[in-house]
Design a protein around this motif. Sequence first.
Motif, PDB file in Angstrom:
ATOM      1  N   UNK A 193       1.372  15.144 -21.534  1.00  0.00           N
ATOM      2  CA  UNK A 193       1.130  14.070 -22.493  1.00  0.00           C
ATOM      3  C   UNK A 193       0.382  12.902 -21.881  1.00  0.00           C
ATOM      4  N   UNK A 194       0.162  12.999 -20.603  1.00  0.00           N
ATOM      5  CA  UNK A 194      -0.510  11.870 -19.973  1.00  0.00           C
ATOM      6  C   UNK A 194      -1.988  11.901 -20.277  1.00  0.00           C
ATOM      7  N   UNK A 195      -2.515  10.754 -20.480  1.00  0.00           N
ATOM      8  CA  UNK A 195      -3.928  10.704 -20.794  1.00  0.00           C
ATOM      9  C   UNK A 195      -4.723  10.499 -19.516  1.00  0.00           C
ATOM     10  N   UNK A 249      -3.342  14.885   1.471  1.00  0.00           N
ATOM     11  CA  UNK A 249      -4.255  13.888   2.046  1.00  0.00           C
ATOM     12  C   UNK A 249      -3.510  12.909   2.956  1.00  0.00           C
ATOM     13  N   UNK A 279      -5.428   4.841 -13.926  1.00  0.00           N
ATOM     14  CA  UNK A 279      -4.617   3.714 -13.482  1.00  0.00           C
ATOM     15  C   UNK A 279      -3.854   4.055 -12.223  1.00  0.00           C
ATOM     16  N   UNK A 280      -3.346   5.288 -12.197  1.00  0.00           N
ATOM     17  CA  UNK A 280      -2.606   5.693 -11.003  1.00  0.00           C
ATOM     18  C   UNK A 280      -3.517   5.750  -9.796  1.00  0.00           C
ATOM     19  N   UNK A 281      -4.725   6.240 -10.028  1.00  0.00           N
ATOM     20  CA  UNK A 281      -5.664   6.278  -8.907  1.00  0.00           C
ATOM     21  C   UNK A 281      -5.978   4.869  -8.413  1.00  0.00           C
ATOM     22  N   UNK A 283       0.974   2.836 -17.119  1.00  0.00           N
ATOM     23  CA  UNK A 283       1.423   3.254 -15.801  1.00  0.00           C
ATOM     24  C   UNK A 283       1.651   2.071 -14.863  1.00  0.00           C
ATOM     25  N   UNK A 343      -3.661  15.093  -9.127  1.00  0.00           N
ATOM     26  CA  UNK A 343      -3.708  13.860  -8.342  1.00  0.00           C
ATOM     27  C   UNK A 343      -2.632  13.858  -7.259  1.00  0.00           C
ATOM     28  N   UNK A 388       3.888  15.699 -18.021  1.00  0.00           N
ATOM     29  CA  UNK A 388       2.514  15.596 -17.546  1.00  0.00           C
ATOM     30  C   UNK A 388       1.469  15.868 -18.619  1.00  0.00           C
ATOM     31  N   UNK A 430       2.344   7.158  -6.658  1.00  0.00           N
ATOM     32  CA  UNK A 430       1.374   8.060  -7.281  1.00  0.00           C
ATOM     33  C   UNK A 430       1.671   9.502  -6.835  1.00  0.00           C
ATOM     34  N   UNK A 489      -4.169   7.230 -17.790  1.00  0.00           N
ATOM     35  CA  UNK A 489      -3.040   7.109 -16.857  1.00  0.00           C
ATOM     36  C   UNK A 489      -3.462   7.520 -15.468  1.00  0.00           C
ATOM     37  N   UNK A 490      -4.179   8.642 -15.444  1.00  0.00           N
ATOM     38  CA  UNK A 490      -4.646   9.132 -14.160  1.00  0.00           C
ATOM     39  C   UNK A 490      -5.498   8.076 -13.485  1.00  0.00           C
ATOM     40  N   UNK A 542       2.720   1.794  -3.484  1.00  0.00           N
ATOM     41  CA  UNK A 542       1.895   2.241  -4.600  1.00  0.00           C
ATOM     42  C   UNK A 542       1.368   3.657  -4.377  1.00  0.00           C
ATOM     43  N   UNK A 543       0.951   3.949  -3.146  1.00  0.00           N
ATOM     44  CA  UNK A 543       0.466   5.308  -2.893  1.00  0.00           C
ATOM     45  C   UNK A 543       1.611   6.318  -3.056  1.00  0.00           C
ATOM     46  N   UNK A 568      -5.976   1.524  -2.595  1.00  0.00           N
ATOM     47  CA  UNK A 568      -5.957   0.888  -1.264  1.00  0.00           C
ATOM     48  C   UNK A 568      -5.518   1.875  -0.189  1.00  0.00           C
ATOM     49  N   UNK A 569      -4.512   2.665  -0.511  1.00  0.00           N
ATOM     50  CA  UNK A 569      -4.024   3.649   0.450  1.00  0.00           C
ATOM     51  C   UNK A 569      -5.085   4.690   0.755  1.00  0.00           C
ATOM     52  N   UNK A 570      -5.769   5.156  -0.285  1.00  0.00           N
ATOM     53  CA  UNK A 570      -6.795   6.190  -0.080  1.00  0.00           C
ATOM     54  C   UNK A 570      -7.901   5.651   0.813  1.00  0.00           C
ATOM     55  N   UNK A 619       0.829  -1.205   0.000  1.00  0.00           N
ATOM     56  CA  UNK A 619       0.000   0.000   0.000  1.00  0.00           C
ATOM     57  C   UNK A 619       0.864   1.256   0.000  1.00  0.00           C
ATOM     58  N   UNK A 627      -3.951   2.475  -8.465  1.00  0.00           N
ATOM     59  CA  UNK A 627      -2.775   2.080  -7.688  1.00  0.00           C
ATOM     60  C   UNK A 627      -2.850   2.680  -6.272  1.00  0.00           C
ATOM     61  N   UNK A 628      -3.361   3.898  -6.228  1.00  0.00           N
ATOM     62  CA  UNK A 628      -3.400   4.580  -4.941  1.00  0.00           C
ATOM     63  C   UNK A 628      -4.615   4.182  -4.109  1.00  0.00           C
ATOM     64  N   UNK A 651      -0.488   1.995   7.399  1.00  0.00           N
ATOM     65  CA  UNK A 651       0.338   2.968   6.692  1.00  0.00           C
ATOM     66  C   UNK A 651       0.870   4.024   7.641  1.00  0.00           C
ATOM     67  N   UNK A 667       1.591  13.823 -10.888  1.00  0.00           N
ATOM     68  CA  UNK A 667       0.443  13.852 -11.778  1.00  0.00           C
ATOM     69  C   UNK A 667      -0.391  15.069 -11.432  1.00  0.00           C
ATOM     70  N   UNK A 668      -0.725  15.891 -12.412  1.00  0.00           N
ATOM     71  CA  UNK A 668      -1.530  17.061 -12.072  1.00  0.00           C
ATOM     72  C   UNK A 668      -2.879  16.646 -11.473  1.00  0.00           C
TER      73      UNK A 668
END
Lengths: 521, 348, 334
Positions: free
Chosen positions: C32-34, B171, C40-42, B238, B164, C30, B156, C37-38, B152-153, C47-49, B149, C44-45, B208, B161-162
């Motif tokens: 160029x990212x679609x 957060x 997919x990254x989210x 990604x 995000x 940044x 990101x 991607x955002x 990966x967090x 579980x943490x969120x 966890x 990835x994030x 975490x 990433x704008x």
Amino acid sequence: MIPSNIANSPFSRRGFLGLAGGLGAALALSSCGTGTSASAGGGATGTSTVILPSTAPTSWNAVLSKVNSKLKADAGFELDAQFIIWSNYQQQSLLKFTAGESFDTALQAQWLNMAQLQQSGSLADLTNEIANYPNLKATLPAKLIESNSWDGHLWGIPQVNSAARLQHFSIRQDIAEKLGFAEITDYEQLERFFYAVKQKNDGTVAYGAASNSGYLHAVPVPTGMFNTASWDSPDTIARAFSGKGLFFILDKDAQKSGSSRPIPFWENDGVIDALRRIRKYQEDGIINADALNSDNATIKSQFSAGKFAAAWAMTDGISSNTLPALTKAVPGAALANVMPLKGGLSAKPNQTFQADNFVVVNSKGGNLERALKLQDWLSVKENHDLVTYGIEGTDWEPADGNKFKQISDYAFPGYALSWRGSLERKSANMSASEEKIFDWAQNFDNFTVDPFASFIPDATPVKQQIAAMANVITQFANPLFYGVVDVDSQLDKLKKAADGAGLSQLQAEMEKQANAHLKKA
Amino acid sequence: MSTSASGMSASATAKSSLDTVVADQTTAGAATAFPTSAGSPTSALTAGKLRRSPKQGSPGRGKRNIEPFTVVSYIGVGTFGLFALIPLWMIIAGSFTAESTLAKSGYSLFPEPFSLDAYASIFTGAAVFEGYAATLFITVIGTVLSLSATASLSWVIARRMPRISKPLAIFAYIPMLFTGGLVPLYLLVTQVLHLKNSWFSVILPHMMAPFLIFVAVSFFRQLPEEILDSAKVDGAGELRIFFQIVLPLSKPILAVIALFYAVSYWNEWFTAMLFISDPDKYPLQLMLQNLIANVTNAAELPGSSANVAPVYQLRLALTVVTIGPILLAYPFAQRYFVKGLTLGATKG
Amino acid sequence: MSKTTTASRDIGRKTTPAGKAAGTASRKRPSRRSGRDGGLLLLLAAPGIVWFLVFCYAPMAGLVVAFKSFDVSKGIFESPWNGLDNFKYFIASGDAPHIVMNTLVLNVLFLAATLGAGLALAIMLNELRARVFKKFMQSAIFFPYFVSPIVVSIILQVLLAGAGGHGGAANDVLGIFNLPEVSWYTEPGPWPWILTIVKVWQMGGYMSVIFLAAITAIPEEVYEAGMLDGASRARMAMSITLPLLKPTAAILLVLGVGRIFYGDFGTIFAIIGDNGTLFSTTDVIDTYVFRSLRTIGDFGTTAAIGLFQSVVGFILVTAAVLVQRRYSKESSIL
């Protein structure tokens, strides 16, 4: 003995603050489920869960299964004990009340959160219940109930093994005899004994003090360990709003005059005299120099290893228990209990007869009937012995004169569930001098009822001053109680800090409440 | 100015040139001079490492004489090591010394008289082994969950990433300052998640640590963006970038983070005390805390057979019992972050 | 000079094969990212969120009690609001200034000393070549991190006061130099330093591990360049390793600044306990609050002080982050 355990606990600060933050939310959540308050009529079935401090005794499972088969047959329900180690008991038991967990009883006390829980309505009122349970009633003397009722209401079952509590000294009789003290009966002899130990200079420190109970050295409750004036006339019991806060000494003639006239302890000559004596002892090496930083367990271990010639003792009949360990380390060691009261055991010292510990009934998640049925069941000698001492023949054997001989390592926190003055057995190896004192402490008539016996000061109106003062006492008074600082300059600092923390408000509030109490009584 | 300068004599000249190197490396502004090497000076450095095979020798090293700084380092580390080890020795020796000696003198440098009392009380019965098993479960499962966890967090957040990454960083940071406290947590675990008496009640609340998230972020940010970009150009998504490029490159920090999580799970007893009431499920630390309490209680017993409560000795022995296994495991994690730290070493 | 610089340029070029392909465009990445991607990254994030929402943010609702006159029976909604009354207790007490000062001083000492020691240890460990010695030492310096505060306090007491409070190893050492015995446990002056030493002992190894991991990210080529240049090791440590550890140190520093209003309760309370003679230099907010409130259990006030610490920490961190950004965007945590 009980309060001292918690005083040194590595209480989790994170948890403590957390508790604060979260309490509200907890109640918000738990309030959804209310309406299930004190279910007195639900019948006594199922399992009675009791919250106890310390840990499960080594052979607890065996004892519990025996208890349950009998309890089920006798009363129709079973017992389940949840043990919480002392160091976290205060926090976690409060958490369980707060979270609305279901359990029938818990240990509570004024030095824990009993007053707070009572004010919030978390405790069941037992005032009119005791009469319905004959065995329980038989073990609770009227005087005990009376002294432990708050404004006429009983909020918990007092757990005592003697009528009165009076602190005194447990000394190494073997050393005393070697130094030519056959029996110590007054303070002057005791002091000479201390200095003789010091003179011998073999590494033994005359008196071993632990960090949690410094005020006991000087403040009369009704005696202070080194307060000779209080030994001469043990007729005042200093009172504080909270356990280790600022002690006020109330007027001796309050009952006659109707006026309590409380003064902070440093305005009492006996106390000041004691502080100077303690300072001298500290400088002369009579008291262990690291007392301020030595916890109870450490002092006990050092005492058992023969490091000290004297230590604090209470009239609870357990100070001789260190003897087996002590004789292992120091062959030939012997103990005696010394009560340097002027006039000996006929001095009739003051007592409030207030219990240190109570079994309280959880009014929200508990079953009142079942809780009291259990207490009633435990008031039968056979059942009491089973829970308190374990299985007869395996854990203990009866001995002559209502005594018992310990066989196993079964250690049950009886003071949190099953202590009944009239049912307690004495340990078979209690020293003769301790036995004499213990027996003496059983009888209410050997004591004078303090005019403020059932007075429980209400902390609410001066909460913030109490909090600030608690800190002042620890910072400025505590070093005085151990004699590690100069008395006069430290007293100045103490007075100044106390004024800043709201001494006048506390004093006025104490006077108001104490006078009101006198009027009622 | 040359290659073979023998240490001291060259230092004056070296000063100026090295300053420049580092200035170039650390000042973002200097990047203009080397547009290709990048946005981030550190990324260029990290990239250097990528190419370096761990086996690659360092020709020419080792010819040097032993330098003062090396000597200073040996002395410095050695001193700190002693500073750390003397108390360790006091703990170990004390744990084997009879309580009577400890209680009188406070410590012992040699276990005299030798005593196994404390260890005997610890290792009586199966409880301690059950404790080890519980702790092992909590530590292993907990570390795996935490590491996944966190990694990966953190990635990101590090990815910039704008819309995000930045909000996510805030957060994750806020809980480091503001905590709701014990009671809501208690209600959450016992009444909402119903995890009482489950080892997950010990794992989840600590899954975490914001501190470690940011340690990981700082490392991830030093990874060479070029590699990531070229992977992108090659059509990698990604997720693939993260799993196939980022993670393998980040072994040192992952090892450190895993180590730190493992240590905190290993030492956790407060949460266990809150949520685990079944003694058979106690993790080691909680079990041992109770043991001390039990021994102290037993000491209050009247005349029971042989209870010189070894309070001092027990506290010391418990330290040995709890840190022993994790110190043994330490070198395995260490492998990852000391690899490549053999600057100037003559191999073999 | 030119030689070294070239070397480092070469590193930049040679060692980043991807660098060429990406070229100058890398900065604009940044854009160029679609959206995918955002997403997919989210993912990835996620579980943490979810974890943060459930275990951190949801329980924060409990903080509201800081503004209530708390009553267990009334609960959070019926407990009356009392505005900032709960905050007054601490702020109005005459102790606040020096308690706050102690907290700051001790934390600054702790932070500086542990970071410094960690950094120094990492750099020195990096110099060691005898593998066995190095590994052994690394384990050795990490071990104190495991020792519980209670055991730390026992050891310290033995060293400073001896058993029974007379003597102690530290006084024996003073004796060798014919210096008078110090009664450490009644002498507040040296305690900030004693506590700092304890902190360094506990955390030095821990911090060094973080720095060691960061050192692995420094390519050997940089050192080789330095070596070609004839730099001494001391020089390389100072001019290469140290500056390249700056971002890591900066992050640790910012994280530390956020906690600067929290005393290290566990260690300080275990060591100092209720020894009032040492409070003038060692009492921090957390120990003060704990002591004042343990008897009355007023949760509104405790929560208020916790919130006060959080808010001040938040302000300090924000300031630190802003300052830091001016100097180095790279090492900014946010």
